[in-house]
Write an enzyme that holds these catalytic residues in place. Sequence first.
Site, short mmCIF file in Angstrom:
data_model
loop_
_atom_site.label_atom_id
_atom_site.label_comp_id
_atom_site.label_asym_id
_atom_site.label_seq_id
_atom_site.Cartn_x
_atom_site.Cartn_y
_atom_site.Cartn_z
N ARG A 59 -4.14 -12.71 11.43
CA ARG A 59 -4.91 -11.71 11.73
C ARG A 59 -6.36 -12.08 11.94
O ARG A 59 -7.09 -12.73 11.26
CB ARG A 59 -5.00 -10.69 10.58
CG ARG A 59 -5.87 -9.54 10.84
CD ARG A 59 -5.41 -8.38 9.91
NE ARG A 59 -6.41 -7.00 10.01
CZ ARG A 59 -6.29 -6.01 9.52
NH1 ARG A 59 -5.45 -6.01 8.45
NH2 ARG A 59 -7.27 -4.98 9.69
N ARG A 68 -2.86 -5.19 15.38
CA ARG A 68 -3.25 -6.19 14.39
C ARG A 68 -1.95 -7.02 14.15
O ARG A 68 -1.00 -6.29 14.07
CB ARG A 68 -4.04 -5.92 13.15
CG ARG A 68 -3.40 -5.00 12.13
CD ARG A 68 -3.33 -3.59 12.44
NE ARG A 68 -4.58 -2.85 12.37
CZ ARG A 68 -5.00 -2.34 11.36
NH1 ARG A 68 -4.32 -2.43 10.33
NH2 ARG A 68 -6.01 -1.67 11.37
N ASP A 71 -1.23 -6.10 8.48
CA ASP A 71 -2.18 -5.19 7.65
C ASP A 71 -1.40 -5.06 6.43
O ASP A 71 -0.35 -4.31 6.34
CB ASP A 71 -2.53 -3.85 8.56
CG ASP A 71 -3.39 -2.98 7.52
OD1 ASP A 71 -4.20 -3.51 7.02
OD2 ASP A 71 -3.12 -1.84 7.54
N ASP A 73 -1.83 -3.07 2.70
CA ASP A 73 -2.63 -2.27 2.11
C ASP A 73 -2.22 -2.30 0.54
O ASP A 73 -0.82 -2.00 0.62
CB ASP A 73 -2.63 -0.79 2.75
CG ASP A 73 -3.75 -0.96 3.99
OD1 ASP A 73 -4.40 -2.04 4.20
OD2 ASP A 73 -3.58 -0.14 4.68
P1 ATP Z 1 -6.91 2.06 6.35
O1 ATP Z 1 -7.54 1.73 5.15
O2 ATP Z 1 -7.12 3.42 6.92
O3 ATP Z 1 -5.41 1.84 6.48
P2 ATP Z 1 -7.15 -0.23 7.93
O4 ATP Z 1 -6.17 -0.92 6.97
O5 ATP Z 1 -7.06 -0.61 9.17
O6 ATP Z 1 -7.54 1.17 7.51
P3 ATP Z 1 -8.88 -2.58 7.40
O7 ATP Z 1 -9.60 -2.91 8.43
O8 ATP Z 1 -7.25 -3.42 7.22
O9 ATP Z 1 -8.48 -1.19 7.66
O10 ATP Z 1 -9.44 -2.69 5.92
C1 ATP Z 1 -10.76 -2.44 5.71
C2 ATP Z 1 -10.94 -2.68 4.10
O11 ATP Z 1 -10.53 -1.45 3.52
C3 ATP Z 1 -10.62 -3.76 3.57
O12 ATP Z 1 -11.61 -4.58 3.87
C4 ATP Z 1 -10.62 -3.46 2.07
O13 ATP Z 1 -11.90 -4.03 1.45
C5 ATP Z 1 -10.73 -1.85 2.20
N1 ATP Z 1 -9.87 -1.23 1.26
C6 ATP Z 1 -10.09 -0.28 0.48
N2 ATP Z 1 -9.08 0.11 -0.25
C7 ATP Z 1 -8.10 -0.51 0.04
C8 ATP Z 1 -6.81 -0.80 -0.24
N3 ATP Z 1 -6.34 0.22 -1.26
N4 ATP Z 1 -5.84 -1.48 0.19
C9 ATP Z 1 -6.22 -2.39 1.08
N5 ATP Z 1 -7.57 -2.46 1.55
C10 ATP Z 1 -8.63 -1.55 1.05
CA CA Z 2 -3.92 0.10 6.70
CA CA Z 3 -5.91 -2.66 5.69
#
Ligand code: ATP
Ligand code: CA
Ligand code: CA
Length: 272
Positions: A59, A68, A71, A73
């Site tokens: 990534r 991407r 991802d 989360d």
């Molecule tokens: P979304 O959060 O809407 O799914 P995304 O996954 O595309 O968007 P990223 O760019 O992958 O967003 O992550 C952005 C930031 O979100 C990460 O750097 C991380 O610090 C933060 N973040 C906050 N809460 C969480 C969580 N529960 N899990 C993963 N990342 C998180």
């Molecule tokens: Ca996400």
């Molecule tokens: Ca994420």
Amino acid sequence: MAQLATVGGLAAVSRLYRTKPWGYGDQPEFINAAALLDTALGPRELLNALQQIETRLGRRPTHRWGPRVIDLDILYYADVRINEPDLIIPHPRLLERRFALVPLADIDPRYRDAAARLGYSAQSGECTALMFDESDQLIGRVRRLVAAFEETDLVRLRVSEEGDDAIELRRAPRGTNLAGPPDAERAIAPGQAREPAALEVIKANLVGIVHLNKPVPVPGARLEDDRELAYVEALGIRNPVNSRGSGRLVAVLVSDGEAVEYGQPLFEIERV
Ligand code: ATP
Ligand code: CA
Ligand code: CA
């Protein structure tokens, strides 16, 4: 999943779902899944570990919600609540995302109502369960196929890979009035697989308009002997399509009045 297993015990893994992009539409479809991880890492350490895995898998930073490679989360972490700029748990958008809730509901029944509230229906086809875990044993793949099949009104489900055996499940469409349930109406449960009966495909031998004979042949119908199932009308001539003997009609692959090509499959018959 293999990478996640290095961070903790993989207690459950959902099916894989193909979903339409969310937030930013001009990009390919996503594959979504949920996993339940039993880990000794705290929430923040876990986030770090997940981000390392993302990087390891290739990534690179793009714009938010853009395409991407991977991802990862954290949807929730036991009953922990965290609200910090870079870490919010439970995930703040979980309850508005069908693509997250539906896989989660696969492995955590507490989320089934929430998934249903978002109008999730296995029949809608919006979340299509996929099968492509390469490391999986065949039987695991068949099990998941059966599960996906049972949740929907699908009549035929076929998975094949080049150079690989195809797996196919089929049943008569609901609502067809059959004398006694044919075998194919039930999904084949793991372990119950039997030798497949010889299946013959009857193809169109001309280009023309196909007309189904009356009574209209329906899947499941028994064919006692050679029977005319349809005819292809070409240049005003009626060209019969026969069952070429007895058997059980498994599939009617055309509808009345459809234009057919030479060699197009019209019927599938199980020779019994
Ligand atoms: P979304 O959060 O809407 O799914 P995304 O996954 O595309 O968007 P990223 O760019 O992958 O967003 O992550 C952005 C930031 O979100 C990460 O750097 C991380 O610090 C933060 N973040 C906050 N809460 C969480 C969580 N529960 N899990 C993963 N990342 C998180
Ligand atoms: Ca996400
Ligand atoms: Ca994420």
